[in-house]
Design a protein around this motif. Structure first.
Motif, PDB file in Angstrom:
ATOM      1  N   PHE A 115       0.829  -1.201   0.000  1.00 54.08           N
ATOM      2  CA  PHE A 115       0.000   0.000   0.000  1.00 54.08           C
ATOM      3  C   PHE A 115       0.866   1.255   0.000  1.00 54.08           C
ATOM      4  CE2 PHE A 115      -1.725   3.413   2.743  1.00 54.08           C
ATOM      5  CZ  PHE A 115      -2.635   3.933   1.826  1.00 54.08           C
ATOM      6  N   ASP A 118       2.696   1.699  -3.469  1.00 49.57           N
ATOM      7  CA  ASP A 118       1.808   2.045  -4.583  1.00 49.57           C
ATOM      8  C   ASP A 118       1.208   3.435  -4.403  1.00 49.57           C
ATOM      9  OD1 ASP A 118       2.414  -0.492  -5.347  1.00 49.57           O
ATOM     10  OD2 ASP A 118       0.377  -1.293  -5.205  1.00 49.57           O
ATOM     11  N   THR A 119       0.792   3.736  -3.183  1.00 51.55           N
ATOM     12  CA  THR A 119       0.106   5.009  -2.967  1.00 51.55           C
ATOM     13  C   THR A 119       1.063   6.190  -3.080  1.00 51.55           C
ATOM     14  OG1 THR A 119      -1.770   5.859  -1.688  1.00 51.55           O
ATOM     15  CG2 THR A 119       0.254   5.461  -0.459  1.00 51.55           C
ATOM     16  N   PRO A 129      -7.447   7.878  -4.006  1.00 50.11           N
ATOM     17  CA  PRO A 129      -6.655   6.700  -3.612  1.00 50.11           C
ATOM     18  C   PRO A 129      -6.848   6.232  -2.172  1.00 50.11           C
ATOM     19  CG  PRO A 129      -5.326   8.189  -4.937  1.00 50.11           C
ATOM     20  CD  PRO A 129      -6.614   8.911  -4.662  1.00 50.11           C
ATOM     21  N   SER A 137      -8.429   2.508  -1.135  1.00 51.28           N
ATOM     22  CA  SER A 137      -7.666   1.473  -0.431  1.00 51.28           C
ATOM     23  C   SER A 137      -8.477   0.814   0.671  1.00 51.28           C
ATOM     24  CB  SER A 137      -6.377   2.061   0.150  1.00 51.28           C
ATOM     25  OG  SER A 137      -6.628   2.838   1.307  1.00 51.28           O
ATOM     26  N   GLN A 168      -4.712   0.091  -5.392  1.00 52.25           N
ATOM     27  CA  GLN A 168      -4.182   1.385  -5.797  1.00 52.25           C
ATOM     28  C   GLN A 168      -3.936   1.436  -7.302  1.00 52.25           C
ATOM     29  OE1 GLN A 168      -3.416   4.351  -3.229  1.00 52.25           O
ATOM     30  NE2 GLN A 168      -5.224   3.045  -3.065  1.00 52.25           N
ATOM     31  N   ILE A 209      -9.767   3.142  -9.249  1.00 54.70           N
ATOM     32  CA  ILE A 209     -10.018   4.192  -8.259  1.00 54.70           C
ATOM     33  C   ILE A 209     -10.988   5.205  -8.864  1.00 54.70           C
ATOM     34  CG2 ILE A 209      -8.971   6.083  -6.932  1.00 54.70           C
ATOM     35  CD1 ILE A 209      -6.342   4.501  -6.995  1.00 54.70           C
TER      36      ILE A 209
END
Length: 726
Positions: free
Chosen positions: A512, A515-516, A599, A603, A715, A720
């Motif tokens: 997470f 990717d974020t 985003p 998640s 993500q 999204i």
């Protein structure tokens, strides 16, 4: 009126200024705050019609609603049939037949034996009237119950067609569980019972993880230790929980937990066995298989991580269908190990290994105690009387379930839905429709007020969806939300800061986070370009009257009431006590709003069905009190903690709804790709560059997912939406 997007300080036409002022005053009659529902948490007092769901949105809901309803109907019909058939005492007729055959086959020569067989036959005959009566009643009831379910599902689908999402939010499916006097309550007794609930609906990710050579055999991947650890960094609740354990609090890691806080001191001389979490070097060494490692060394090297659910300590529990439910406030300790035991994926730099779980905040397993809060480990090295590791399995389930409870109330509802809502209200009240910032933010506000209003009226109410699916009493859930909202600080919550503050920026495996951060960097770049297009310098920001009014409403405790905007300047003016005078800080503020709405919310929202729906691994409720040290559990005992089958079905049906509605795609603002959203070629080019970067991130993340223990799709930019619209 001229609809050109232009800064108010550049408008010189008196008529245009008057028109903008008029429409802002009108907006303030429609967009207003209330804090009576949840003190200290500002929400909208009503939902203006322009913020209602569109027909296109309702069509998406209908498609998903039909999938849910079909599975719900088929499973409930089967469960009711099985339940009633179990109630029909056909076994008694079999016993009667056997008694008659025994009597017939016994010779009169052996009279004592013949009389004994006759006595048994008469005893079985006496049961017949009651058996016949209950059997007939059951047979009469069977078609009635099935008809009620089928008709009920059809009615829910019809309501979805007419009302959209609201129909299911009103707990329509829950009503199908039965009437007030006869609820279907079916206890699961095997893994197959829970697997069979996914009859016509796609199986979730957690049940569809392909077996890999490094995985253990004999158990589902989602019930293995690696999965339990992996959920902390690639699960449904990764935004605010796991944090590093330090020797002492450091300024750069203010959200970390210190060893002294974790272990704690004895409460008193009379209670010298009670400590928060008395972890030892010996336990750590035994679990990780390395006699050289120590707690001190692990802490100094940032290898020890904690999930502490102390916020749930003292929360009230609830009952459902007359059955009590339970809560825990566990502590879970993890070690980032490079020397991985069997059953873990190969990982460069290390992988989190669960070391210990304590299901209460205080340990009371000292001499003479009943051991109601033992430290549980994956190898039973702590004396928890758990040779078959059934308590360990239950402990993982309880931690996952409490994590789900914190997720729904704090990480999802509180940190996303109820955080963006007052931002929307302030923008509508202080930024005119022609303001460039409003024009940029409007797609990121779509349907949020409506979905939040539905939640208040259907989800987070007594006997609503949350009360059914989530363990705490509704007042405790609301208290969690309120406390978390009051503790939320604006500047701390963006990806540049929060991972450092939690001390997890150095974790080698954190999908997470990795990717974020890609998305966050691109959002910042795009917003910085957008802000720079309209504001030549800091002086232009300072001169924007609508912007300054919006900023002051965001921080005013009588309105949005946000704290922690450290880039604002005090003015000394009571009417507008704060000012923003930096293009850089403005861009970061706008980027953060877009990030939370896109985003961050994605998640926590879209991982619900994929990672929270197989109840023996993750649930929202606990149906038995915590295991003690003294008792010994069997494999069958574990099912006592899991939700009944009907509640499980309702829970994951709702999760499927929330995880499968995506109205639009992040960073795509126009319904027609040939019709530009911005009226400036420069801005359209800036947007195209933003979309291009997101496409490259999509490729990168998909490539990473091929080598991860399981994919982390939450993500992926294509998955999204722009706004919190579900």
């Amino acid at each position: 009126m001229d609809s050109t997007i232009i800064l108010p300080n550049l408008v010189t036409d008196a008529e245009q200024l008057e028109e903008r002022d008029y429409h802002l005053k009108l907006a303030r009659t429609k967009y207003n705050y209330m804090q009576t529902y949840l003190p200290g948490v500002p929400m909208t007092a009503s939902v203006p019609s322009e913020d209602n769901y569109s027909l296109a949105y309702k069509a998406k809901v209908l498609r998903v609603g039909k999938v849910i309803a079909e599975n719900y109907k088929n499973v409930l019909v089967r469960l009711v049939e099985e339940d009633l058939k179990n109630d029909l005492d056909f076994g008694s007729f079999k016993e009667l037949k056997e008694a008659w055959e025994d009597y017939e086959n016994t010779s009169m020569v052996n009279l004592p034996k013949k009389l004994k067989k006759l006595e048994k036959l008469i005893k079985e005959l006496k049961k017949v009237p009651d058996v016949v009566e209950s059997t007939v009643e059951g047979l009469i009831k069977l078609p009635k119950d099935i008809a009620q379910i089928v008709t009920g599902v059809e009615n829910v689908v019809k309501q979805v067609e007419e009302e959209g999402l609201t129909a299911i939010l009103k707990s329509g499916l829950y009503e199908l569980l039965g009437d007030a006097d006869s609820k279907v309550i079916l206890k699961g007794t095997s893994a197959e019972d829970y697997e069979n609930l996914f009859e016509t609906i796609a199986k979730p990710l957690m049940m569809d993880i392909p077996h890999k050579e490094w995985m253990a055999t004999g158990t589902k991947p989602c019930e293995q230790d690696w999965f339990f650890s992996y959920l902390q960094t690639a699960g449904f609740n990764t935004t605010n929980l796991i944090r590093v354990c330090t020797e002492s609090e450091k300024e750069s890691m203010t959200h970390a937990i210190t060893l002294s806080e974790l272990v704690g001191a004895p409460l008193s001389e009379d209670e010298n066995s009670k400590r928060h979490f008395p972890i030892t070097d010996e336990i750590l060494q035994s679990v990780v298989g390395d006699k050289s490692v120590t707690l001190e060394e692990a802490i100094n090297n940032k290898l020890l991580y904690v999930c502490n659910y102390e916020v749930l300590d003292g929360a009230k529990t609830s009952t459902f269908n007359g059955i009590p439910r339970y809560l825990a406030a566990p502590i879970a300790l993890f070690y980032c190990s490079q020397k991985l035991p069997e059953g873990y994926p190969p990982a460069d730099g290390g992988f989190l290994v669960p070391v210990a779980i304590q299901l209460k905040q205080l340990n009371d397993c000292g001499e003479g105690g009943k051991g109601s809060a033992p430290i549980l480990t994956p190898n039973d090295c702590s004396g928890a009387n758990d040779p078959e590791l059934h308590k360990w399995k239950v402990a993982k389930f309880i931690v996952n379930t409490v994590c789900a409870i914190q997720h729904e109330s704090v990480a999802h509802l509180g940190a996303c839905h109820l955080t963006v809502e007052p931002m929307i209200l302030a923008a509508h009240r202080q930024l005119s429709k022609q303001h460039p910032l409003f024009h940029l933010l409007e797609p990121h506000f779509r349907f949020t007020l409506q979905i939040n209003d539905d939640a208040r009226n259907s989800l987070i109410v007594p006997r609503g969806v949350v009360a059914t699916n989530v363990g705490p009493a509704i007042e405790s859930t609301l208290d969690l939300v309120a406390k978390a909202h009051q503790a939320w600080r604006w500047d701390e919550q963006n990806p540049d800061q929060i991972f450092k503050l939690r001390g997890v920026d150095a974790l080698p495996t954190f999908p997470f986070r990795d990717d974020t951060r890609l998305l966050w960097a691109s959002i910042n770049k795009f917003v910085s370009g957008y802000v720079g297009y309209y504001y030549e310098n800091d002086a232009a920001v300072k001169a924007d009257t609508e912007l300054q009014a919006w900023i002051n409403e965001l921080v005013n405790p009588e309105f949005a009431g946000f704290k922690g905007l450290n880039g604002l300047k005090e003015t000394g003016n009571a009417e507008q006590p704060y000012m923003i005078d930096s293009t850089e800080y403005l861009a970061k503020m706008i980027a953060q709003i877009i990030y939370i709405a896109g985003p961050q919310h994605a998640s926590v929202n879209f991982a619900q069905y994929p990672l929270m729906s197989y109840m023996p691994s993750v649930a929202g409720t606990i149906y038995r009190d915590m295991p003690t040290r003294d008792e010994v559990l069997t494999a069958k005992d574990c099912f006592d903690w899991y939700p009944p089958l009907d509640v499980s079905l309702y829970t994951f049906s709702f999760e499927y709804l929330l995880s499968n509605i995506q109205f639009d795609t992040f960073a795509y603002y126009s319904d027609d790709p040939r019709v530009p959203y911005f009226d400036s070629p420069e801005l359209e080019e800036l947007l195209a560059d933003f979309q291009g970067e997101l496409s490259m991130h999509e490729v990168s993340i998909r490539q990473l997912n091929k080598i991860r223990p399981m994919p982390y799709p939450f993500q992926l930019p294509s998955q999204i939406p722009n706004s919190i619209s579900i």
